[in-house]
Design an enzyme around this catalytic site. Structure first.
Site, PDB file in Angstrom:
ATOM      1  N   MET A  31      40.428  61.799  39.236  1.00 16.09           N
ATOM      2  CA  MET A  31      40.215  62.218  40.613  1.00 16.09           C
ATOM      3  C   MET A  31      41.486  62.811  41.230  1.00 16.09           C
ATOM      4  O   MET A  31      41.457  63.891  41.826  1.00 16.09           O
ATOM      5  CB  MET A  31      39.726  61.037  41.454  1.00 16.09           C
ATOM      6  N   GLY A  83      44.165  63.871  39.536  1.00 19.22           N
ATOM      7  CA  GLY A  83      44.545  65.030  38.735  1.00 19.22           C
ATOM      8  C   GLY A  83      43.759  66.267  39.099  1.00 19.22           C
ATOM      9  O   GLY A  83      44.320  67.369  39.227  1.00 19.22           O
ATOM     10  N   SER A 114      49.835  51.263  42.690  1.00 22.70           N
ATOM     11  CA  SER A 114      48.552  50.826  43.237  1.00 22.70           C
ATOM     12  C   SER A 114      48.794  49.716  44.248  1.00 22.70           C
ATOM     13  O   SER A 114      49.722  48.910  44.099  1.00 22.70           O
ATOM     14  CB  SER A 114      47.653  50.314  42.106  1.00 22.70           C
ATOM     15  N   SER A 115      47.933  49.659  45.253  1.00 26.02           N
ATOM     16  CA  SER A 115      48.073  48.603  46.251  1.00 26.02           C
ATOM     17  C   SER A 115      47.842  47.217  45.658  1.00 26.02           C
ATOM     18  O   SER A 115      48.233  46.206  46.248  1.00 26.02           O
ATOM     19  CB  SER A 115      47.101  48.833  47.411  1.00 26.02           C
ATOM     20  N   CYS A 116      47.224  47.144  44.455  1.00 26.72           N
ATOM     21  CA  CYS A 116      47.043  45.831  43.829  1.00 26.72           C
ATOM     22  C   CYS A 116      48.362  45.258  43.323  1.00 26.72           C
ATOM     23  O   CYS A 116      48.412  44.100  42.886  1.00 26.72           O
ATOM     24  CB  CYS A 116      46.030  45.911  42.694  1.00 26.72           C
ATOM     25  N   TYR A 137      45.995  44.861  35.432  1.00 32.58           N
ATOM     26  CA  TYR A 137      46.278  46.215  35.894  1.00 32.58           C
ATOM     27  C   TYR A 137      47.487  46.225  36.821  1.00 32.58           C
ATOM     28  O   TYR A 137      48.371  47.084  36.713  1.00 32.58           O
ATOM     29  CB  TYR A 137      45.045  46.769  36.608  1.00 32.58           C
ATOM     30  N   LYS A 175      51.294  48.186  36.514  1.00 31.33           N
ATOM     31  CA  LYS A 175      51.846  49.080  37.535  1.00 31.33           C
ATOM     32  C   LYS A 175      53.222  48.607  38.006  1.00 31.33           C
ATOM     33  O   LYS A 175      54.139  49.413  38.213  1.00 31.33           O
ATOM     34  CB  LYS A 175      50.880  49.172  38.720  1.00 31.33           C
ATOM     35  N   PRO A 231      49.801  54.473  46.590  1.00 28.52           N
ATOM     36  CA  PRO A 231      48.737  54.892  47.516  1.00 28.52           C
ATOM     37  C   PRO A 231      47.832  53.709  47.853  1.00 28.52           C
ATOM     38  O   PRO A 231      47.719  52.751  47.081  1.00 28.52           O
ATOM     39  CB  PRO A 231      47.976  55.950  46.715  1.00 28.52           C
ATOM     40  N   LEU A 254      41.867  55.137  47.026  1.00 28.27           N
ATOM     41  CA  LEU A 254      41.573  56.555  47.156  1.00 28.27           C
ATOM     42  C   LEU A 254      40.087  56.834  46.931  1.00 28.27           C
ATOM     43  O   LEU A 254      39.405  56.094  46.225  1.00 28.27           O
ATOM     44  CB  LEU A 254      42.390  57.364  46.147  1.00 28.27           C
ATOM     45  N   HIS A 309      35.104  53.071  42.054  1.00 28.64           N
ATOM     46  CA  HIS A 309      35.743  52.242  43.054  1.00 28.64           C
ATOM     47  C   HIS A 309      34.799  52.110  44.251  1.00 28.64           C
ATOM     48  O   HIS A 309      33.680  52.632  44.236  1.00 28.64           O
ATOM     49  CB  HIS A 309      37.083  52.847  43.457  1.00 28.64           C
ATOM     50  N   TRP A 365      28.251  43.185  47.340  1.00 25.90           N
ATOM     51  CA  TRP A 365      28.913  42.061  46.667  1.00 25.90           C
ATOM     52  C   TRP A 365      29.802  41.316  47.649  1.00 25.90           C
ATOM     53  O   TRP A 365      30.580  41.916  48.404  1.00 25.90           O
ATOM     54  CB  TRP A 365      29.753  42.577  45.508  1.00 25.90           C
ATOM     55  N   ARG A 386      39.528  46.930  53.514  1.00 27.87           N
ATOM     56  CA  ARG A 386      40.150  47.882  52.603  1.00 27.87           C
ATOM     57  C   ARG A 386      40.603  49.129  53.370  1.00 27.87           C
ATOM     58  O   ARG A 386      39.955  49.573  54.311  1.00 27.87           O
ATOM     59  CB  ARG A 386      39.173  48.299  51.491  1.00 27.87           C
TER      60      ARG A 386
END
Length: 310
Positions: free
Chosen positions: A11, A13, A105-107, A134, A138, A162, A165, A178, A201, A208
């Protein structure tokens, strides 16, 4: 400027490739596919750099997925991303590439920590277990970029973090979806099938922060020539968040679906909040939109077009 772009079919890219001529017309993006450049093969990556001198790298490739995918295969998310990041970052470093943008990543931030999250909060507390593998990959990649930049004069390897996204090139209706793409898929499919219920869920109360990927792409393309001016870690987000329930309702309203939402509280929902502070990015010119609705409308239209063409 010649730039290697990894993850060119993803996405981000796709967005970078589409906007490059508009935002940075003097930039030449090289985006080899997986068959040409297997990113987990360090020797293949080193050979590619030897045969293709570049001035900079945008490392946007990663194995990605939502909560379900991360829970199902933490080994794969950690091992594949570690191998990929090491091959690309160290490959660029050994090839003498001076500039590199690594997409974090925000994670990477601790679970249910203070809000908004600032760059110094990375590793301040335990991570969210559902995507820990993951996240660790990062964090490791970001630290490697920072160590290289501090150890080698002239290296500007920077990590952009970021928020979540979405965009017209998202993975609609797949295991890699996502939140926004998954919600759009579920709501549009329910509307088109005449269904009057959609399941969410978890409680729907997790919050978010989402940004259309094109805003991030423009920032990367404009800042790439002057990475030295950026800090080692930099949040790039929308600056506001909404609950999962809010996103479902916004998308339902924009798509014209008037059904009922139900909740499966036995399903995981991840961190309850992870709003980031993008104050540093805003101080150097990043301007996220105040209203997410126009970007959501474009993403909805993209999925509708994809369905119509299928």
């Amino acid at each position: 400027m010649r730039v290697l772009l990894t993850g060119g079919s993803g996405m981000l890219g796709q967005s970078l490739r589409r906007l490059a001529h508009e935002v940075a017309p003097d930039l030449e993006l090289l985006a080899p596919g997986r068959g040409e450049l297997p990113l987990t093969d360090a020797a293949a990556v080193a050979d590619w750099f030897a045969a293709n001198p570049v001035d900079a790298v945008i490392h946007a490739a990663a194995r990605v997925g939502g909560i379900q995918a991360n829970i199902a295969d933490p080994v794969g998310f950690l091992s594949e991303n570690l191998a990929m990041n090491d091959a690309v970052i160290m490959g660029a470093h050994r090839a003498g590439v001076g500039r590199l943008v690594f997409l974090g990543s925000s994670c990477m931030y601790p679970r249910d920590y203070r809000q908004p999250l600032v760059e110094g909060d990375v590793l301040a507390a335990p991570l969210e277990p559902t995507n820990e593998g993951y996240a660790l990959s990062k964090i490791t990649g970001a630290r490697l970029c920072d160590y290289i930049s501090r150890q080698v004069p002239g290296r500007a390897y920077r990590t952009l973090i970021p928020c979540n996204l979405f965009g017209t090139g998202d993975h609609f209706g797949s295991a890699a979806s996502h939140l926004i793409a998954a919600v759009i898929t579920k709501v549009i499919d329910a509307r088109d099938a005449g269904l009057d219920r959609v399941e969410i869920w978890g409680s729907g109360q997790a919050r978010r922060e989402f940004l259309d990927v094109d805003h991030l792409s423009r920032f990367i393309l404009t800042r790439l020539p002057d990475l030295q001016a950026l800090p080692s870690l930099l949040n790039v987000g929308a600056g506001q968040d909404h609950s999962v329930d809010d996103y479902y309702q916004m998308i339902a309203d924009l798509a014209g679906w008037r059904g009922e939402f139900t909740h499966d509280r036995t399903k995981p929902e991840g961190m309850m909040a992870k709003l980031m502070s993008s104050a540093q990015a805003k101080s150097i010119g990043f301007r996220p939109p105040a209203d997410i609705a126009p970007d959501l409308t474009r993403a909805i239209a993209a999925y509708e077009a994809m369905k119509a063409a299928a």
